[in-house]
Write an enzyme that holds these catalytic residues in place. Structure first.
Site, PDB file in Angstrom:
ATOM      1  CE  LYS A 205      -4.284   1.753   0.266  1.00  0.00           C
ATOM      2  NZ  LYS A 205      -4.855   1.654  -0.774  1.00  0.00           N
ATOM      3  CG  ASP A 261      -4.275 -13.160   8.506  1.00  0.00           C
ATOM      4  OD1 ASP A 261      -4.839 -14.378   8.034  1.00  0.00           O
ATOM      5  OD2 ASP A 261      -4.406 -12.734   9.473  1.00  0.00           O
ATOM      6  CG  ASP A 265      -8.090 -16.891   5.503  1.00  0.00           C
ATOM      7  OD1 ASP A 265      -7.106 -17.598   5.227  1.00  0.00           O
ATOM      8  OD2 ASP A 265      -8.926 -16.642   6.560  1.00  0.00           O
TER       9      ASP A 265
END
Ligand code: NAD
Length: 383
Positions: A205, A261, A265
């Site tokens: 980012k 993370d 997922d």
């Protein structure tokens, strides 16, 4: 011909049921290729709480340290849910990861053609990627996706300074990364890309965060040493969108702890089959292919199906294949296991969790099998 020491922690619930066929596959493979694997069975998790009063008994960490790799099933279950924090089975995993210094978490997400119907994405998206980047080869996937997320595991927001103001009405967490932490995880990702389709996407980012700007700086240095790899950069918000709108474009994604993370997922749900997915957590090491690693399926101990011969062992068997590739440097052997899994799925064998997912046949060529039979079929398919 190699001699390797492999620590085994089957753990709780379906853990022992999925570790057992994975070890059988390794035994057959070692025989076929003339390797010598020594297995060191160890206890950790809920079973260790029952027997020793603690989730990670004395000496386990030290024993694992003397091995080339650790193959782990899963830990935990309702029986231990009410224990105080430091005696809960999950503490064993945290202590192992910390004690073994594993800093790079590798999570492949592959859409196998046989399980295409399990993917929540539209067929038009799966048919999508341009021919020059369509996943082929390793898994036999003609289109769809075959990507690997490399997540930094021991730094960033989850380990930074955090706190509350005196009144408790404001809170802060800090994202801190050093050049060294970023550099070492990037190298794991770039090395992995060399064994795959040679494309790296660094996700950050950097338009907002200073820590991300350092990630980009370090990535631009490291990529100079990998001129054979195509490297690009994506902001994490864009990456989250691209994963569901065009997953076939990705080969290796490298990113921070927090972003990894979330994205891993997101990617795993696209494959639609928790019982199929392997993972590796790699520590420091010398040559690529000789790093110590913890290898485990991404699923938990699934107490609802434990001891029923229903667990899908393929995520653990594919974790063993990752172990062959990343810690033992045995690429040919890893491919042999992956192809065997593919062949078994092609032949129509399915554990209950992945049954009736094949749109093209409506599940007609499928045969429902248990954990043991699935493992035995993989051994027969090693060739
Ligand atoms: P889970 O992954 O164990 O199960 C989720 C669902 O997926 C269940 O319906 C289960 O039957 C199914 N499933 C999981 N693995 C499967 C397999 N190999 N084959 C077929 N079906 C499978 O997650 P959960 O129910 O949230 O957690 C159960 C226990 O596992 C908890 O105690 C949790 O703390 C622990 N856990 C451990 C780990 C680990 O050891 N790394 C990871 C996650 C959860």
């Amino acid at each position: 011909m190699g001699n390797y020491k492999i620590a085994l922690i089957p753990g709780d619930g379906i853990g022992p049921e999925v570790i057992s066929p994975a070890v059988d596959v390794l035994v057959a493979l070692a025989d076929k290729f003339g390797h010598s694997f020594t297995y060191i069975p160890l206890e950790a998790g809920g079973c260790a709480v029952d027997r020793y009063g603690k989730p990670l008994p004395e000496g386990v960490l030290e024993t694992v340290r003397e091995c080339h790799a650790l193959l782990l099933g899963a830990v935990g279950g309702p029986k231990w849910d009410t224990l105080p924090g430091n005696r809960r089975p999950e503490q064993a995993l945290l202590a192992l990861r910390k004690g073994l210094g594993v800093f790079a978490n590798l999570r492949p997400a592959i859409l196998l053609p046989q399980l295409r119907d399990a993917c929540p994405l539209k067929e038009a998206i799966l048919a999508g990627p341009p021919a020059d980047n369509s996943p082929k080869g390793r898994t036999g996937t003609a289109a769809g996706f075959d990507l690997l997320i490399v997540r930094e595991l021991t730094g960033g927001l989850y380990f930074g300074r955090r706190g509350r103001s005196a009144g408790g009405n404001s809170a802060f967490d800090t994202e801190t990364y050093s050049r060294k932490e970023i550099d070492r995880v990037l190298r794991v990702g770039f090395d992995a890309a060399r064994r795959r389709r040679r494309k790296v996407t660094v996700v950050d980012k950097a338009n907002v965060l200073e820590s991300s700007r350092l990630w980009r700086e370090v990535a631009k240095d490291v990529m100079q040493e990998y001129p054979d790899i195509t490297t690009d950069f994506l902001y994490v918000d864009n990456a989250a969108m691209q994963l569901i709108s065009s997953p076939g474009q990705f080969d290796v994604i490298i990113t921070s702890n927090l972003f990894g993370d979330i994205l891993s997922d997101e990617a795993s749900v696209l494959t639609g089959s928790i019982g199929m997915l392997p993972s590796a957590s790699l520590g420091p090491g010398g040559e690529a292919g000789s790093r110590f690693g913890i290898y485990e399926p991404i699923h938990g101990s699934a107490p609802d199906i434990a001891n029923k011969d229903m667990a899908n062992p393929l995520g653990t068997i594919l974790s063993a294949a990752m172990m062959l590739r990343y810690s033992l440097g045995l690429e040919q052997e890893a491919l042999t296991v992956e192809r065997a899994v593919n062949a078994v799925l092609d032949s129509g064998l399915r554990t209950a969790d992945i049954a009736r997912r094949d749109k093209t046949t409506g599940g007609q060529n499928e045969r429902l099998v248990g954990t043991g039979e699935m493992g035995a079929a993989v051994i027969r398919a090693l060739n």
